[in-house]
Design a protein around this motif. Structure first.
Motif, short mmCIF file in Angstrom:
data_model
loop_
_atom_site.label_atom_id
_atom_site.label_comp_id
_atom_site.label_asym_id
_atom_site.label_seq_id
_atom_site.Cartn_x
_atom_site.Cartn_y
_atom_site.Cartn_z
N TRP A 68 0.84 -1.20 0.00
CA TRP A 68 0.00 0.00 0.00
C TRP A 68 0.88 1.25 0.00
N TYR A 101 0.96 4.23 -2.67
CA TYR A 101 0.76 5.61 -2.21
C TYR A 101 1.88 6.50 -2.74
N CYS A 102 3.12 6.05 -2.56
CA CYS A 102 4.26 6.85 -3.02
C CYS A 102 4.28 6.96 -4.54
N LEU A 113 -4.14 8.05 -5.83
CA LEU A 113 -4.49 7.84 -4.42
C LEU A 113 -5.86 7.19 -4.30
N VAL A 129 -5.25 3.42 -4.99
CA VAL A 129 -4.57 2.69 -3.92
C VAL A 129 -5.52 2.41 -2.77
N PRO A 152 -5.53 2.50 3.58
CA PRO A 152 -4.42 1.64 4.00
C PRO A 152 -4.93 0.37 4.69
N ARG A 210 -4.99 10.28 4.50
CA ARG A 210 -5.09 10.15 3.04
C ARG A 210 -6.27 10.98 2.53
N GLY A 234 -0.07 10.64 4.69
CA GLY A 234 -0.68 9.33 4.79
C GLY A 234 0.26 8.29 5.36
#
Length: 194
Positions: free
Chosen positions: A49, A53-54, A100, A103, A106, A115, A167
């Motif tokens: 995750w 995210y990155c 985002l 994804v 989380p 987030r 996040g």
């Protein structure tokens, strides 16, 4: 100590300098694709995750690295090139928001609020950049153009103030997952020793 978002800060500084009439910064290396489909991500869902995210926030970094240069040769040229720059920024923000969204939340508790907050901030900053771009496109006269260019710089400053890693910083578990995600390692550097 919390990692710093030095790539985005350096790029935003370069953009501000560009609005003052200088060149643009160099492009960073392409980030790892990452995400939930990697075999390593399935073995470590939190790191998968974090990698996704990155990867999503890296869209904004790549966009900022490839921005058109501001041409200060005349107010009209500065307005035209700043308009293209803001259009690129808005597009990069849109791609980051979409990433985002893909994804999702989380797999560990505690990070969804951060987030969601970042998504809201990105939407607000992107809308502001697009609004300023429209003002630049219709500005008539030197005073209106100068005013719109000042707003452009302010919009870019708002991009540089985004905490795109919030996040990952929401919980110690997510921070640790970010350290295990290869895509995140390309975006953060440790703080300089004091």
């Amino acid at each position: 100590m919390r990692p710093r978002w030095t790539v985005l800060a350096a790029l935003a500084t370069g953009i501000g300098v560009g609005l003052a009439g200088c060149g643009q910064p160099p492009a960073p290396a392409q980030p790892h694709a990452g995400g939930q489909s990697d075999p390593a991500s399935r073995a470590d869902p939190a790191a998968g995750w974090a990698d996704g995210y990155c990867t999503a926030v890296s869209h904004l970094v790549r966009t900022l690295a490839g921005l058109p240069e501001i041409d200060p040769s005349s107010p009209l040229q500065a307005a035209r090139t700043a308009s293209r720059l803001l259009s690129s920024v808005a597009g990069g923000i849109d791609r980051t928001i979409a990433g985002l969204g893909q994804v999702g939340p989380p797999p560990l508790s505690g990070g969804e609020a951060a987030r969601a907050e970042l998504l809201g901030e990105l939407a607000s900053v992107g809308a502001r950049a697009d609004d300023v771009r429209r003002r630049l496109d219709v500005a008539v006269g030197a005073d209106a153009t100068r005013s719109a260019l000042g707003e452009a710089r302010s919009a870019i400053d708002a991009v540089s103030r985004l905490d795109v890693l919030k996040g990952l910083d929401a919980t110690p578990e997510l921070t640790a997952a970010g350290k295990r995600a290869s895509g995140c390692q390309q975006l953060v550097v440790p703080p300089a020793p004091s």
